[in-house]
Write a protein that holds these residues in place. Structure first.
Motif, PDB file in Angstrom:
ATOM      1  N   ARG A 106       0.948  -1.046   0.187  1.00  0.00           N
ATOM      2  CA  ARG A 106      -0.212  -0.114  -0.473  1.00  0.00           C
ATOM      3  C   ARG A 106       1.069   1.118   0.353  1.00  0.00           C
ATOM      4  NH1 ARG A 106      -3.267  -2.472   3.937  1.00  0.00           N
ATOM      5  NH2 ARG A 106      -2.264  -1.763   5.626  1.00  0.00           N
ATOM      6  N   PHE A 107       2.516   1.343   0.896  1.00  0.00           N
ATOM      7  CA  PHE A 107       3.266   2.222   0.486  1.00  0.00           C
ATOM      8  C   PHE A 107       3.148   2.663  -0.356  1.00  0.00           C
ATOM      9  CE2 PHE A 107       7.256   3.909   1.050  1.00  0.00           C
ATOM     10  CZ  PHE A 107       7.503   5.511   2.268  1.00  0.00           C
ATOM     11  N   ARG A 114       1.976   9.324  -6.073  1.00  0.00           N
ATOM     12  CA  ARG A 114       2.543  10.730  -5.851  1.00  0.00           C
ATOM     13  C   ARG A 114       4.007  10.818  -6.750  1.00  0.00           C
ATOM     14  NH1 ARG A 114       2.887  12.162   0.728  1.00  0.00           N
ATOM     15  NH2 ARG A 114       1.444  13.425   1.035  1.00  0.00           N
ATOM     16  N   LEU A 115       4.891   9.782  -7.041  1.00  0.00           N
ATOM     17  CA  LEU A 115       6.006  10.136  -7.605  1.00  0.00           C
ATOM     18  C   LEU A 115       5.875  11.341  -9.083  1.00  0.00           C
ATOM     19  CD1 LEU A 115       8.844   8.580  -8.167  1.00  0.00           C
ATOM     20  CD2 LEU A 115       8.220   7.472  -9.248  1.00  0.00           C
ATOM     21  N   ILE A 116       6.402  11.713  -8.850  1.00  0.00           N
ATOM     22  CA  ILE A 116       6.918  12.785  -9.943  1.00  0.00           C
ATOM     23  C   ILE A 116       8.263  12.512 -11.251  1.00  0.00           C
ATOM     24  CG2 ILE A 116       7.393  15.026 -10.891  1.00  0.00           C
ATOM     25  CD1 ILE A 116       6.397  15.882  -7.866  1.00  0.00           C
TER      26      ILE A 116
END
Length: 163
Positions: A106-107, A114-116
């Motif tokens: 899940r993490f 959220r990774l750009i």
């Protein structure tokens, strides 16, 4: 020759039968006292005696064999119990590890959301560098007088706001 051997064996078996009958009489036991199941067991025992040519068994040896067998049985039960406990411990640690894996997955999924992407980061970096360079260029072209006092300007703005 074979007849002699057979006759000797028959004689020894008759003697053994007589010996066993005498032992039964000493214990006040008659063959008629046994049930059919017991007689069948006795017949099997006699067959085993005849097949193995064992005519004199020491009761202590039978007890030793019984206790050795019982010991093996108890050790097997103990080993089974220990292995059952170890299996339960392993299963509980597997469940705990599976829970930890689920949390980490899940993490990982949240972090991936959220990774750009690298291209976006590089593009933003280059835009910021370009903006910084443009501001530095504008600052160089801006001529500020040497007697310029920013604090006095801030004080004047504050006094105008109060009015």
């Amino acid at each position: 020759m074979q007849n002699v051997k057979l006759q000797e064996e028959i004689k020894s078996l008759k003697g053994l039968g007589q010996h066993f009958e005498n032992l039964l009489k000493l214990a006040s036991i008659e063959l008629g006292d046994f049930s059919d199941d017991d007689l069948i067991l006795l017949e099997k025992c006699a067959q085993y005696y005849a097949l193995t040519h064992i005519h004199d068994i020491n009761i202590n040896l039978l007890r030793d064999f019984y206790y050795a067998t019982k010991k093996d049985c108890l050790e097997t039960k103990r080993t089974k119990a220990q292995q059952r406990l170890e299996l339960q411990r392993i299963k509980s640690s597997i469940k705990k590890a599976a829970g930890d894996v689920a949390v980490l997955e899940r993490f990982n999924a949240a972090a991936k959301e959220r990774l750009i992407p690298d291209t976006v980061v590089l593009q933003r970096n280059s835009q910021q560098l370009a903006s910084k360079q443009a501001l530095l260029d504008r600052q160089k072209t801006l001529k500020i007088p040497k007697d310029f006092n920013i604090e006095s300007i801030i004080a004047k703005v504050d006094s105008l706001e109060r009015r």
